[in-house]
Design a protein around this motif. Sequence first.
Motif, short mmCIF file in Angstrom:
data_model
loop_
_atom_site.label_atom_id
_atom_site.label_comp_id
_atom_site.label_asym_id
_atom_site.label_seq_id
_atom_site.Cartn_x
_atom_site.Cartn_y
_atom_site.Cartn_z
N LEU A 1 0.85 -1.18 0.00
CA LEU A 1 0.00 0.00 0.00
C LEU A 1 0.89 1.23 0.00
O LEU A 1 1.90 1.28 0.71
CB LEU A 1 -0.92 -0.01 1.21
CG LEU A 1 -1.93 -1.18 1.25
CD1 LEU A 1 -2.74 -1.12 2.54
CD2 LEU A 1 -2.83 -1.17 0.03
N GLN A 2 0.51 2.22 -0.79
CA GLN A 2 1.34 3.40 -1.00
C GLN A 2 0.52 4.66 -0.80
O GLN A 2 -0.72 4.65 -0.95
CB GLN A 2 1.93 3.34 -2.41
CG GLN A 2 2.84 2.13 -2.61
CD GLN A 2 2.97 1.72 -4.06
OE1 GLN A 2 2.25 2.17 -4.93
NE2 GLN A 2 3.92 0.82 -4.32
N PRO A 3 1.17 5.78 -0.48
CA PRO A 3 0.43 7.03 -0.27
C PRO A 3 -0.44 7.37 -1.47
O PRO A 3 0.00 7.35 -2.62
CB PRO A 3 1.55 8.06 -0.08
CG PRO A 3 2.69 7.28 0.47
CD PRO A 3 2.63 5.94 -0.21
N GLY A 4 -1.70 7.64 -1.19
CA GLY A 4 -2.65 7.97 -2.24
C GLY A 4 -3.50 6.82 -2.70
O GLY A 4 -4.50 7.03 -3.40
N ASP A 5 -3.14 5.58 -2.33
CA ASP A 5 -4.01 4.46 -2.64
C ASP A 5 -5.34 4.63 -1.90
O ASP A 5 -5.38 5.12 -0.77
CB ASP A 5 -3.38 3.14 -2.22
CG ASP A 5 -2.24 2.71 -3.13
OD1 ASP A 5 -2.07 3.30 -4.22
OD2 ASP A 5 -1.51 1.76 -2.75
#
Length: 291
Positions: free
Chosen positions: A237-241
């Motif tokens: 999971l990444q920033p903005g997901d």
Amino acid sequence: MKLLRYGPSGSEKPGLLDAGGRVRDLSGIVPDIAGDALTPDGLDALRAIDPETLPLVEGTPQDDLRLGPCVGRVGKFICIGLNYADHAEEANMPIPPEPVIFNKWTSAICGPNDPIQIPDASEKTDWEVELGVVIGKGGVYIDEADALDHVAGLCVINDVSEREFQIERAGTWDKGKGCDTFGPTGPWLVTRDEIEDIDALDMWLDVDGERQQTGSTATMIYKVPHLIAYCSRFMSLQPGDIISTGTPPGVGMGQKPQRYLAGGETVTLGIAGLGEQRYPVRAASEAKGRR
């Protein structure tokens, strides 16, 4: 904070909503409400700013000032199916033993007041008000106990769905979930510190002023921390997901007789503390480029 993106489609600028309900421009501070701006350090830097020192944007948000999707450069748009006990009962389907994961294509994302376009050959375009969780701190194999530390904020999403594409044709659900305009997102991203209890948020949706969905995140089967931890087993999971966490009862497919959007309707929906969406529905014959 309530973070947002404003301006013409494809050229949105970052902003925030001040205490008076006016938009303040953040473009001199961050390039977008995306990426590093959503990390814990990025949000702390934005909190330290006095909104009164930021340029005031002319216009009233969601009136004469267009708001775009509240998050930019979304990498993954992850959705959870059958995640409300009362919706599973409505659909006459068993509670899933694990969260049901599917995807919406990021090209489906649009603003909270942009028209919904019914796709060509659609017979069963439906609505689903949902709580959106936006990741701020990336990770993989996230512990459920730490999962909320990975949340930048929450937002309203309509998981617009074409049920014939989704269910009655061969293959996965995805083909009925990711059509253009099937992911209205916003109006704003509300940072997690502003939400007292994620598990007690009232939610609703109207079609032409008639209430269709009334629910609460209290009936969610798999809660937000579990969903974050679970999804992170299968992908980083990444920033903005975005994780769209399921819908309460009242969707068109669950009604007797079933009811679907045909074009010409107005859909209005919201979640307590997170704002509202309102947009017209365009019939397939009004699709861009159609003559």
